[in-house]
Design a protein around this motif. Structure first.
Motif, short mmCIF file in Angstrom:
data_model
loop_
_atom_site.label_atom_id
_atom_site.label_comp_id
_atom_site.label_asym_id
_atom_site.label_seq_id
_atom_site.Cartn_x
_atom_site.Cartn_y
_atom_site.Cartn_z
N LYS A 1 -7.66 -4.87 -3.48
CA LYS A 1 -6.28 -4.45 -2.71
C LYS A 1 -7.00 -3.59 -1.60
O LYS A 1 -8.11 -3.15 -1.70
N THR A 2 -6.21 -3.65 -0.28
CA THR A 2 -6.66 -2.91 0.86
C THR A 2 -6.46 -1.35 0.65
O THR A 2 -5.72 -1.07 -0.44
N GLU B 1 -2.74 -0.95 0.86
CA GLU B 1 -2.13 -1.28 -0.48
C GLU B 1 -2.27 -0.42 -1.71
O GLU B 1 -1.34 0.01 -2.37
#
Length: 167
Positions: free
Chosen positions: A79-80, A83
């Motif tokens: 995930k970023t 996020e």
């Protein structure tokens, strides 16, 4: 003057001893009587059921939070940063909700105890008062009190149990 003060001290001692003998003292095993009362046994069971229900609700929420934490931890590398930051905030909020649930459960438990045990305590106090008046006791003290240094006198436990109709 010295004879007068000795005489005064002697009079005070005689009056004190006669007043102490005039008073009737008794003790009662409050916890023993309470634990023998059927109402107390039922109240204890009700409180246990209430507590188990609250603990179950909290555990369910905590388990869901643990599962979500594991999922987010496993997925974090994929995930970023934004996020992951949002997920962290979500987990923080969940943790706060669990804390609030625990606090509310504690308050609810105390309120429930007051409601359930209030009438039982009143019934016991009324029985103790009735026994005291019937037997002329001026003082009845809890036999389990740590403040006792010396205990003598009548034990009113049996009379209180009889008044409540329990053995």
């Amino acid at each position: 003057m010295k004879k007068l003060s000795v005489l005064f001290a002697a009079v005070i001692m005689v009056v004190s001893v006669s007043m102490a003998k005039a008073q009737k003292f008794a003790t009662v095993d409050v916890m023993g009587v309470l634990n023998a009362m059927p109402e107390k046994k039922k109240a204890d069971a009700d409180i246990k059921t209430f507590l188990d229900t609250k603990q179950s609700e909290i555990k369910k929420k905590a388990d869901a939070g643990q599962a979500k934490l594991k999922q987010y931890t496993d997925e974090a590398p994929k995930k970023t940063a934004d996020e992951n930051k949002a997920r962290e905030a979500e987990l923080q909020k969940l943790q706060e909700e669990i804390g609030q649930m625990q606090e509310k459960a504690g308050k609810d438990l105390e309120a429930k105890k007051d409601v359930v045990f209030g009438p039982i305590e009143k019934k016991l106090n009324d029985a103790i008062e009735k026994v005291a008046k019937a037997n002329g006791y001026e003082f009845i003290m809890d036999a389990n009190s740590p403040a006792f240094v010396y205990r003598a006198g009548a034990d009113a436990t049996a009379a209180v149990k009889k008044e409540l109709g329990i053995n």
